[in-house]
Design a protein around this motif. Structure first.
Motif, PDB file in Angstrom:
ATOM      1  N   UNK A   2       0.846  -1.188   0.000  1.00  0.00           N
ATOM      2  CA  UNK A   2       0.000   0.000   0.000  1.00  0.00           C
ATOM      3  C   UNK A   2       0.875   1.229   0.000  1.00  0.00           C
ATOM      4  N   UNK A   3       0.680   2.104  -0.984  1.00  0.00           N
ATOM      5  CA  UNK A   3       1.376   3.382  -1.009  1.00  0.00           C
ATOM      6  C   UNK A   3       0.557   4.412  -0.264  1.00  0.00           C
ATOM      7  N   UNK A   4       1.155   5.042   0.740  1.00  0.00           N
ATOM      8  CA  UNK A   4       0.470   6.056   1.540  1.00  0.00           C
ATOM      9  C   UNK A   4       1.179   7.380   1.347  1.00  0.00           C
ATOM     10  N   UNK A   5       0.437   8.374   0.844  1.00  0.00           N
ATOM     11  CA  UNK A   5       0.998   9.706   0.639  1.00  0.00           C
ATOM     12  C   UNK A   5       0.207  10.741   1.383  1.00  0.00           C
ATOM     13  N   UNK A   6       0.735  11.917   1.457  1.00  0.00           N
ATOM     14  CA  UNK A   6       0.076  12.963   2.242  1.00  0.00           C
ATOM     15  C   UNK A   6      -1.296  13.311   1.703  1.00  0.00           C
ATOM     16  N   UNK A   7      -1.493  13.244   0.386  1.00  0.00           N
ATOM     17  CA  UNK A   7      -2.789  13.569  -0.186  1.00  0.00           C
ATOM     18  C   UNK A   7      -3.725  12.373  -0.259  1.00  0.00           C
ATOM     19  N   UNK A   8      -3.173  11.185  -0.365  1.00  0.00           N
ATOM     20  CA  UNK A   8      -4.039  10.034  -0.628  1.00  0.00           C
ATOM     21  C   UNK A   8      -3.984   8.977   0.457  1.00  0.00           C
ATOM     22  N   UNK A   9      -4.033   9.444   1.707  1.00  0.00           N
ATOM     23  CA  UNK A   9      -4.043   8.474   2.803  1.00  0.00           C
ATOM     24  C   UNK A   9      -5.472   8.188   3.235  1.00  0.00           C
ATOM     25  N   UNK A  10      -6.378   8.188   2.269  1.00  0.00           N
ATOM     26  CA  UNK A  10      -7.793   7.960   2.539  1.00  0.00           C
ATOM     27  C   UNK A  10      -8.083   6.533   2.948  1.00  0.00           C
ATOM     28  N   UNK A  11      -9.212   6.365   3.583  1.00  0.00           N
ATOM     29  CA  UNK A  11      -9.556   5.061   4.123  1.00  0.00           C
ATOM     30  C   UNK A  11      -9.950   4.042   3.061  1.00  0.00           C
ATOM     31  N   UNK A  12     -10.388   4.483   1.881  1.00  0.00           N
ATOM     32  CA  UNK A  12     -10.815   3.527   0.848  1.00  0.00           C
ATOM     33  C   UNK A  12      -9.653   2.640   0.406  1.00  0.00           C
ATOM     34  N   UNK A  13      -8.509   3.229   0.094  1.00  0.00           N
ATOM     35  CA  UNK A  13      -7.351   2.447  -0.340  1.00  0.00           C
ATOM     36  C   UNK A  13      -6.802   1.597   0.798  1.00  0.00           C
ATOM     37  N   UNK A  14      -6.784   2.150   2.002  1.00  0.00           N
ATOM     38  CA  UNK A  14      -6.287   1.409   3.163  1.00  0.00           C
ATOM     39  C   UNK A  14      -7.187   0.203   3.434  1.00  0.00           C
ATOM     40  N   UNK A  15      -8.486   0.420   3.415  1.00  0.00           N
ATOM     41  CA  UNK A  15      -9.432  -0.672   3.651  1.00  0.00           C
ATOM     42  C   UNK A  15      -9.289  -1.753   2.571  1.00  0.00           C
ATOM     43  N   UNK A  16      -9.187  -1.336   1.320  1.00  0.00           N
ATOM     44  CA  UNK A  16      -9.027  -2.285   0.219  1.00  0.00           C
ATOM     45  C   UNK A  16      -7.758  -3.114   0.413  1.00  0.00           C
ATOM     46  N   UNK A  17      -6.661  -2.445   0.759  1.00  0.00           N
ATOM     47  CA  UNK A  17      -5.379  -3.144   0.925  1.00  0.00           C
ATOM     48  C   UNK A  17      -5.432  -4.134   2.085  1.00  0.00           C
ATOM     49  N   UNK A  18      -6.021  -3.730   3.197  1.00  0.00           N
ATOM     50  CA  UNK A  18      -6.125  -4.636   4.337  1.00  0.00           C
ATOM     51  C   UNK A  18      -7.030  -5.822   4.030  1.00  0.00           C
ATOM     52  N   UNK A  19      -8.126  -5.571   3.321  1.00  0.00           N
ATOM     53  CA  UNK A  19      -9.037  -6.663   2.962  1.00  0.00           C
ATOM     54  C   UNK A  19      -8.333  -7.649   2.022  1.00  0.00           C
ATOM     55  N   UNK A  20      -7.601  -7.140   1.042  1.00  0.00           N
ATOM     56  CA  UNK A  20      -6.868  -8.021   0.124  1.00  0.00           C
ATOM     57  C   UNK A  20      -5.814  -8.842   0.871  1.00  0.00           C
ATOM     58  N   UNK A  21      -5.097  -8.193   1.793  1.00  0.00           N
ATOM     59  CA  UNK A  21      -4.089  -8.925   2.573  1.00  0.00           C
ATOM     60  C   UNK A  21      -4.744 -10.014   3.417  1.00  0.00           C
ATOM     61  N   UNK A  22      -5.920  -9.725   3.962  1.00  0.00           N
ATOM     62  CA  UNK A  22      -6.637 -10.709   4.766  1.00  0.00           C
ATOM     63  C   UNK A  22      -7.071 -11.902   3.910  1.00  0.00           C
ATOM     64  N   UNK A  23      -7.652 -11.617   2.757  1.00  0.00           N
ATOM     65  CA  UNK A  23      -8.118 -12.674   1.853  1.00  0.00           C
ATOM     66  C   UNK A  23      -6.952 -13.530   1.370  1.00  0.00           C
ATOM     67  N   UNK A  24      -5.821 -12.894   1.117  1.00  0.00           N
ATOM     68  CA  UNK A  24      -4.643 -13.598   0.591  1.00  0.00           C
ATOM     69  C   UNK A  24      -3.769 -14.190   1.690  1.00  0.00           C
ATOM     70  N   UNK A  73      -9.959  -3.528  12.263  1.00  0.00           N
ATOM     71  CA  UNK A  73     -10.995  -4.281  11.547  1.00  0.00           C
ATOM     72  C   UNK A  73     -10.442  -5.570  10.933  1.00  0.00           C
ATOM     73  N   UNK A  74      -9.119  -5.655  10.834  1.00  0.00           N
ATOM     74  CA  UNK A  74      -8.465  -6.826  10.225  1.00  0.00           C
ATOM     75  C   UNK A  74      -7.356  -7.317  11.158  1.00  0.00           C
ATOM     76  N   UNK A  75      -7.725  -7.885  12.298  1.00  0.00           N
ATOM     77  CA  UNK A  75      -6.710  -8.300  13.272  1.00  0.00           C
ATOM     78  C   UNK A  75      -5.806  -9.426  12.782  1.00  0.00           C
ATOM     79  N   UNK A  76      -6.223 -10.124  11.730  1.00  0.00           N
ATOM     80  CA  UNK A  76      -5.420 -11.221  11.199  1.00  0.00           C
ATOM     81  C   UNK A  76      -4.298 -10.745  10.275  1.00  0.00           C
TER      82      UNK A  76
END
Length: 146
Positions: A2-24, A73-76
């Motif tokens: 997950x790339x986190x920048x000052x302008x784009x540290x929104x929750x949508x990308x973070x949530x997507x990345x955590x969900x993908x990591x959980x599924x994988x 939300x993704x403790x695993x």
């Protein structure tokens, strides 16, 4: 990754990345870049590099803020936090050779269509060693009229 920048540290990308990591069943590598401020002539700044620490600490703090609401939300999911000095695209492209799926956020324009991709997202899309996901931020200003 997950790339986190000052302008784009929104929750949508973070949530997507955590969900993908959980599924994988994968570790999520969250990356934030920082720049060492160069000396400014006439400002009597020390050339010893003393400004490095605040810049690096700001990137570390940015990662913490971006992840703090979503990680419970993704403790695993194990999260590896990486800060790298230099232009943001450089570590994203370099780490893409080890990543399965780099994930970046993008701002929506004031309408319901179109994304504003910055130079970092453009470089990542064109030079990454694997597919890249661009997650749009939620639209707060756009409204459907009827």
């Amino acid at each position: 990754m997950l790339g986190v920048g000052s302008r784009d540290s929104g929750t949508a990308a973070v949530h997507f990345a955590l969900r993908e990591a959980s599924v994988r069943n994968a570790t999520l590598r969250a990356v934030s870049a920082w720049r060492h401020p160069g000396p400014r002539l006439g400002k009597h700044q020390s050339l010893s590099g003393g400004a490095r620490e605040p810049a690096e600490q700001a990137a570390t703090s940015l990662l913490a803020r971006a992840l703090e609401e979503q990680t419970p939300l993704f403790p695993d999911v194990s999260v590896e936090r990486v800060t790298a000095e230099g232009p943001a695209a450089k570590p994203l492209i370099s780490l893409s050779f080890e990543a399965d799926l780099p994930i970046l956020g993008a701002r929506r324009q004031g309408t319901l269509v179109g994304l504003e991709l910055g130079t970092t997202a453009h470089r990542a899309l064109h030079h990454s060693a694997c597919p890249v996901v661009v997650v749009p931020h939620a639209v707060h200003t756009a409204r459907a009229t009827g």
